[in-house]
Scaffold this motif. Sequence first.
Motif, PDB file in Angstrom:
ATOM      1  N   ILE A   1       3.344 -14.460  -2.943  1.00 36.40           N
ATOM      2  CA  ILE A   1       2.323 -14.511  -1.904  1.00 36.40           C
ATOM      3  C   ILE A   1       2.675 -15.553  -0.848  1.00 36.40           C
ATOM      4  O   ILE A   1       3.287 -16.575  -1.139  1.00 36.40           O
TER       5      ILE A   1
ATOM      6  N   ASP B   1      -6.365  -6.669  -5.275  1.00 38.41           N
ATOM      7  CA  ASP B   1      -6.741  -5.372  -5.868  1.00 38.41           C
ATOM      8  C   ASP B   1      -5.528  -4.551  -6.298  1.00 38.41           C
ATOM      9  O   ASP B   1      -5.661  -3.575  -7.036  1.00 38.41           O
ATOM     10  N   HIS B   2      -4.330  -4.926  -5.838  1.00 38.04           N
ATOM     11  CA  HIS B   2      -3.113  -4.255  -6.316  1.00 38.04           C
ATOM     12  C   HIS B   2      -2.710  -4.702  -7.721  1.00 38.04           C
ATOM     13  O   HIS B   2      -1.977  -3.999  -8.416  1.00 38.04           O
TER      14      HIS B   2
ATOM     15  N   ALA C   1      -1.558 -14.814   1.705  1.00 33.81           N
ATOM     16  CA  ALA C   1      -2.686 -14.774   0.761  1.00 33.81           C
ATOM     17  C   ALA C   1      -2.996 -16.148   0.186  1.00 33.81           C
ATOM     18  O   ALA C   1      -4.095 -16.365  -0.327  1.00 33.81           O
TER      19      ALA C   1
ATOM     20  N   ASP D   1       0.831  -1.210   0.000  1.00 35.10           N
ATOM     21  CA  ASP D   1       0.000   0.000   0.000  1.00 35.10           C
ATOM     22  C   ASP D   1       0.861   1.253   0.000  1.00 35.10           C
ATOM     23  O   ASP D   1       0.623   2.185  -0.772  1.00 35.10           O
TER      24      ASP D   1
ATOM     25  N   TRP E   1      -5.366 -16.421  -7.564  1.00 36.03           N
ATOM     26  CA  TRP E   1      -4.294 -15.497  -7.932  1.00 36.03           C
ATOM     27  C   TRP E   1      -3.813 -15.744  -9.351  1.00 36.03           C
ATOM     28  O   TRP E   1      -3.584 -14.800 -10.116  1.00 36.03           O
TER      29      TRP E   1
ATOM     30  N   ARG F   1      -2.184  -7.595  -2.240  1.00 40.47           N
ATOM     31  CA  ARG F   1      -3.577  -8.026  -2.354  1.00 40.47           C
ATOM     32  C   ARG F   1      -3.981  -8.108  -3.821  1.00 40.47           C
ATOM     33  O   ARG F   1      -3.339  -7.499  -4.686  1.00 40.47           O
TER      34      ARG F   1
END
Length: 232
Positions: free
Chosen positions: A204, A189-190, A207, A158, A225, A187
């Motif tokens: 990951i 959404d990245h 996750a 982030d 993923w 994540r």
Amino acid sequence: MSKRAVLEVIALDVEDAVAAQAGGADRLELITDMAADGLTPPVATFVAIRAAVDIPLRVMLRLEDGFAARETDRLVAVARELRAAGAEEFVLGFLDAAGGVDLGAVERVVDELAGSGCRWTFHRAIDHAADRDALRKQLDGVPGLDTYLTAGSSAGVDDGLPTLLAEAARRGEPGYEQRILVGGGLRLDHVPGLLAGGIDAFHIGGAARPGGWGERVSAAAVEEWRGALDGG
């Protein structure tokens, strides 16, 4: 040659490795002791995983929590043992007390690997370095280094997104030839923004374990993923 993005999954044991491969992982990072952010696994664990899966394995070379190389002789000996057992790819990275790269420790360990043409990742120690650019330039030309595992920030993806995208835009410059492997608070959404920025490798751990680190890797989570990286 396939252009698909690389998906690397942390594996602690054979069950993790088999599930990650079944879900579509391209490569595994082998560690033990996630409470210490990942240490070198036993040679026997590497051997068992190597027999169970046929995707590439990168083995952590890190003997204690933190990024200092206090036992370089032992690190070299462990690298030698793993090489003798068939390991061909590694993960390592050491900083000095000032937050600069501990080039002496890195070079001593890499000297043990370079004669065999081993490839390796400089791990998230880069996110704790005093000067990322200086670290990259000091490591420029060290044999076998082909990847930086990074979140762009010690706080995670982030906070690190601007740095990741800026470094991706410098690909090919001295110190920036290596692939960026994004991991650390990553994540789903990245993913679209990172792909659009030219980043093509993703790492990951948690996750891949919807139930937390106390649970095994979930093949279904890895498959989710894989689909996201493939645009599914």
